[in-house]
Design an enzyme around this catalytic site. Structure first.
Site, short mmCIF file in Angstrom:
data_model
loop_
_atom_site.label_atom_id
_atom_site.label_comp_id
_atom_site.label_asym_id
_atom_site.label_seq_id
_atom_site.Cartn_x
_atom_site.Cartn_y
_atom_site.Cartn_z
N GLN A 269 11.05 -4.53 10.45
CA GLN A 269 9.77 -5.18 10.32
C GLN A 269 8.76 -4.43 10.97
O GLN A 269 8.99 -3.83 12.45
CB GLN A 269 10.10 -6.63 10.83
CG GLN A 269 8.63 -7.29 10.76
CD GLN A 269 8.51 -8.67 11.17
OE1 GLN A 269 9.57 -9.17 11.67
NE2 GLN A 269 7.44 -9.62 10.71
N HIS B 34 6.53 -11.51 5.58
CA HIS B 34 6.32 -11.22 4.12
C HIS B 34 7.50 -11.27 3.40
O HIS B 34 8.44 -10.93 4.01
CB HIS B 34 5.29 -9.98 4.22
CG HIS B 34 5.99 -8.92 5.24
ND1 HIS B 34 5.62 -8.80 6.46
CD2 HIS B 34 6.54 -7.81 4.69
CE1 HIS B 34 6.33 -7.78 6.88
NE2 HIS B 34 6.72 -7.23 5.88
N PHE B 35 7.44 -11.43 1.98
CA PHE B 35 8.67 -11.20 1.10
C PHE B 35 8.06 -9.94 0.30
O PHE B 35 7.14 -9.79 -0.23
CB PHE B 35 8.88 -12.45 0.29
CG PHE B 35 9.50 -13.35 1.24
CD1 PHE B 35 10.99 -13.68 1.30
CD2 PHE B 35 8.51 -14.42 1.77
CE1 PHE B 35 11.54 -14.49 1.96
CE2 PHE B 35 9.34 -15.35 2.50
CZ PHE B 35 10.80 -15.62 2.72
N ILE C 35 0.66 -1.34 -0.03
CA ILE C 35 -0.08 -0.01 -0.02
C ILE C 35 0.78 1.04 -0.02
O ILE C 35 0.33 2.37 -0.22
CB ILE C 35 -1.08 -0.12 1.42
CG1 ILE C 35 -2.20 0.66 0.86
CG2 ILE C 35 -0.37 0.31 2.54
CD1 ILE C 35 -3.27 0.62 1.91
P1 AMP Z 1 7.92 -4.59 6.96
O1 AMP Z 1 8.45 -3.14 7.44
O2 AMP Z 1 8.91 -5.45 6.26
O3 AMP Z 1 7.16 -5.10 8.06
O4 AMP Z 1 6.64 -3.98 5.94
C1 AMP Z 1 5.49 -3.76 5.93
C2 AMP Z 1 5.08 -3.50 4.55
O5 AMP Z 1 3.63 -3.52 4.80
C3 AMP Z 1 5.42 -2.05 4.31
O6 AMP Z 1 5.98 -1.80 3.37
C4 AMP Z 1 3.97 -1.46 4.28
O7 AMP Z 1 3.94 -0.51 3.50
C5 AMP Z 1 2.91 -2.68 3.87
N1 AMP Z 1 1.57 -2.38 4.24
C6 AMP Z 1 1.07 -2.05 5.55
N2 AMP Z 1 -0.42 -1.92 5.78
C7 AMP Z 1 -0.60 -2.63 4.51
C8 AMP Z 1 -1.90 -2.87 3.93
N3 AMP Z 1 -3.02 -2.60 4.55
N4 AMP Z 1 -1.99 -3.47 2.63
C9 AMP Z 1 -0.59 -3.65 1.96
N5 AMP Z 1 0.45 -3.27 2.38
C10 AMP Z 1 0.63 -2.87 3.62
#
Ligand code: AMP
Length: 140
Positions: free
Chosen positions: A96, A102-103, A34
């Protein structure tokens, strides 16, 4: 720390929150980030509850990395970047922010730096169009 069933990706998996879906199968779901760090930034997650890489059983991890490769192929075909970065963070200290494994699949372009991690929401219509572009490449 235990897995939080109300984290944002768990809610997406349950259909309680929307996403721009790219791909799904028995073990995984892929959707647009997002807050994309470059156009085409996609996330691949296992359906299984796992906070990080260390909590996912090996068989499901295999399915998840295979799905990541498949999505990365499609992202590469859809956006033709010279590089594709796969990123995965374990723990807040590693960057994180969402505690469901997630990847990140992130197209990279020569001389173009990433926008800040999780900083700027993408335009919803653009994300929808990008998801469609990637889905089209998964079908060939
Ligand atoms: P991380 O910091 O590796 O945990 O990455 C989490 C990722 O999730 C970030 O790049 C956010 O932009 C993304 N994110 C957070 N909320 C959403 C959502 N509702 N839909 C899609 N991506 C999201």
């Amino acid at each position: 720390m235990s897995y939080d069933r109300n984290n944002v990706f768990a809610r997406i998996l349950r259909g309680e929150l929307p996403c721009h879906k790219v791909h799904e199968d028995e073990h995984t779901l892929a959707f647009m980030d997002i807050m994309p760090q470059t156009p085409g930034h996609t996330l691949v997650i296992p359906r299984a509850e796992a906070r990080d890489l260390f909590e996912l059983p090996a068989e499901v991890l295999t399915a998840t990395i295979v799905a990541t490769q498949r999505v990365a192929h499609a992202v590469r075909q859809a956006f033709s970047p010279p590089g594709v970065m796969i990123a995965q963070f374990n723990g807040a200290a590693a960057g994180q922010t969402v505690f469901h494994l997630h990847f990140h699949v992130i197209p990279r372009y020569d001389g173009e730096s990433l926008t800040l991690h999780g900083a700027k929401p993408g335009d919803s219509q653009v994300l929808a169009a990008h998801a469609e572009r990637i889905r089209a490449c998964l079908q060939v």
